[in-house]
Design a protein around this motif. Structure first.
Motif, PDB file in Angstrom:
ATOM      1  N   PHE A  50       0.837  -1.191   0.000  1.00 26.47           N
ATOM      2  CA  PHE A  50       0.000   0.000   0.000  1.00 26.47           C
ATOM      3  C   PHE A  50       0.877   1.247   0.000  1.00 26.47           C
ATOM      4  CE2 PHE A  50      -3.477   2.555   2.126  1.00 26.47           C
ATOM      5  CZ  PHE A  50      -4.484   2.254   1.218  1.00 26.47           C
ATOM      6  N   PHE A  88      -4.752  -7.372   4.535  1.00 24.46           N
ATOM      7  CA  PHE A  88      -5.441  -6.261   5.184  1.00 24.46           C
ATOM      8  C   PHE A  88      -6.640  -6.732   5.999  1.00 24.46           C
ATOM      9  CE2 PHE A  88      -8.520  -2.829   5.490  1.00 24.46           C
ATOM     10  CZ  PHE A  88      -7.737  -1.846   6.067  1.00 24.46           C
ATOM     11  N   ALA A 105      -2.000   0.718   8.860  1.00 24.64           N
ATOM     12  CA  ALA A 105      -2.118   0.205   7.495  1.00 24.64           C
ATOM     13  C   ALA A 105      -2.944   1.152   6.639  1.00 24.64           C
ATOM     14  CB  ALA A 105      -2.753  -1.177   7.532  1.00 24.64           C
ATOM     15  N   GLY A 106      -2.718   2.438   6.800  1.00 28.97           N
ATOM     16  CA  GLY A 106      -3.575   3.402   6.102  1.00 28.97           C
ATOM     17  C   GLY A 106      -5.017   3.080   6.441  1.00 28.97           C
ATOM     18  N   THR A 108      -8.646   3.287   7.792  1.00 32.16           N
ATOM     19  CA  THR A 108      -9.670   4.296   8.010  1.00 32.16           C
ATOM     20  C   THR A 108     -10.430   4.022   9.309  1.00 32.16           C
ATOM     21  OG1 THR A 108      -9.919   4.451   5.630  1.00 32.16           O
ATOM     22  CG2 THR A 108     -11.738   5.307   6.967  1.00 32.16           C
ATOM     23  N   GLN A 128     -11.055   8.202  -0.943  1.00 30.89           N
ATOM     24  CA  GLN A 128     -11.339   7.093  -1.854  1.00 30.89           C
ATOM     25  C   GLN A 128     -11.531   7.670  -3.247  1.00 30.89           C
ATOM     26  OE1 GLN A 128     -11.361   3.699  -1.063  1.00 30.89           O
ATOM     27  NE2 GLN A 128     -10.518   4.489   0.854  1.00 30.89           N
ATOM     28  N   GLY A 154     -12.213  -6.164   2.152  1.00 35.81           N
ATOM     29  CA  GLY A 154     -12.287  -5.713   3.544  1.00 35.81           C
ATOM     30  C   GLY A 154     -11.973  -4.250   3.756  1.00 35.81           C
ATOM     31  N   THR A 156     -12.622   0.017   3.144  1.00 34.24           N
ATOM     32  CA  THR A 156     -13.792   0.897   3.098  1.00 34.24           C
ATOM     33  C   THR A 156     -14.294   1.028   1.657  1.00 34.24           C
ATOM     34  OG1 THR A 156     -12.243   2.747   3.090  1.00 34.24           O
ATOM     35  CG2 THR A 156     -13.309   2.222   5.180  1.00 34.24           C
ATOM     36  N   ASP A 194      -7.689   4.078  -2.085  1.00 31.59           N
ATOM     37  CA  ASP A 194      -7.205   5.319  -1.477  1.00 31.59           C
ATOM     38  C   ASP A 194      -6.306   6.109  -2.457  1.00 31.59           C
ATOM     39  OD1 ASP A 194      -7.835   3.163   0.360  1.00 31.59           O
ATOM     40  OD2 ASP A 194      -7.325   4.548   1.961  1.00 31.59           O
ATOM     41  N   TYR A 220      -7.120   8.374   8.843  1.00 35.79           N
ATOM     42  CA  TYR A 220      -6.344   7.164   9.153  1.00 35.79           C
ATOM     43  C   TYR A 220      -5.898   7.207  10.623  1.00 35.79           C
ATOM     44  CZ  TYR A 220      -5.482   6.510   4.062  1.00 35.79           C
ATOM     45  OH  TYR A 220      -5.587   6.317   2.716  1.00 35.79           O
TER      46      TYR A 220
END
Ligand code: GLN
Length: 260
Positions: A50, A88, A105-106, A108, A128, A154, A156, A194, A220
């Protein structure tokens, strides 16, 4: 005979002494306050696919904004940082089960996740966005209706698209690179992901672009187990100091240089 008995007695006494010493040690160790900090080790989970938040560099190290923020926090707390790479959608479960102390992990912050874990104060924002082929008929978010959308399982982006357009229109991938590869091959019509990773993936794949209209704005933060208030407090305190010192801005600027 007498000599033998004496030796056995001596050996027995020695054994008792050693056992006592061992007991003593165990007691002091388990009684030290550092036990709350997992023996001075901070185990962070992430999904190192990521960029620029986390990725594997040429030397096979996990680097990126999250890795550096976690390291800076660990340094402040006098802890050693260990990073575990995983998918993730395993991160929340890993935090809950205690196999990792923290997930960066970035990730949200949202209400659904807050039912399972607590979050630290936020340290970055994300958006997003939608990646499409340069010649795509998709011009705005409204054009997503009825299209095949690639997402990371998984995330957002996955949640929004599944609830807005229906599961049949959403194809899940284990990470962003795979979703973008499927887009490049024409297996999906677009990818919702993202913004900063999106920029990296578009740079690495010819013929793709990011739509200007944004899907959602997010914050985040680090996920921490609900029963670990001690770590949450320490993390937030260290994070605040790092923000005040300008260190967080410096780390973000290193990976996302502001345009001049
Ligand atoms: N920010 C998104 C989420 O939290 C994606 C994170 C990621 O894929 N590492 O769901």
């Amino acid at each position: 005979m007498k000599k033998f008995t004496k030796i056995i007695c001596l050996l027995a006494a020695l054994c008792i002494c050693l056992t006592c010493a061992a007991c003593g040690n165990a007691k002091t160790e388990s009684g030290t306050p550092s036990s709350a900090d997992s023996g001075k080790k901070l185990v962070m989970g992430t999904n190192a696919a990521f960029p620029p938040y986390e990725f594997v560099d040429d030397n096979n190290n996990i680097v990126g904004i999250d890795a550096e923020i976690a390291k800076a926090v660990a340094d402040k707390l006098g802890m050693e940082l260990e990073i575990k790479d995983m998918e993730f959608d395993s991160l929340i479960t890993a935090v809950k089960s205690g196999s990792i102390d923290i997930a960066l992990a970035g990730m949200t912050v949202n209400d659904e996740r807050k039912e399972s874990v607590d979050f630290s104060d936020t340290y970055a924002t994300g958006v997003q966005v939608v990646i499409v082929p340069e010649n795509s008929s998709i011009k705005t978010i409204d054009d997503l209706e009825g299209k095949k959308i690639g997402v990371q399982a998984g995330t957002t982006g996955d949640n929004y698209c599944t609830s807005d357009y229906g599961q049949d229109h959403v194809k899940q991938f284990t990470n962003g690179a795979l979703a973008v590869a499927a887009l490049a091959n024409g297996q999906v019509d677009c990818v919702v992901i993202d913004n900063e990773p999106a920029k990296n993936f578009v740079k690495a794949n010819k013929g793709l672009k990011i739509l200007e209209t944004e899907y959602a704005n997010e914050d985040y933060a680090a996920a921490i187990a609900k029963d670990n208030k001690d770590l949450q407090e320490k993390f937030n305190k260290a994070l605040k100091e790092l923000k005040d010192e300008g260190k967080i801005a410096e780390i973000i600027e290193k990976y996302i240089p502001s345009e001049q």
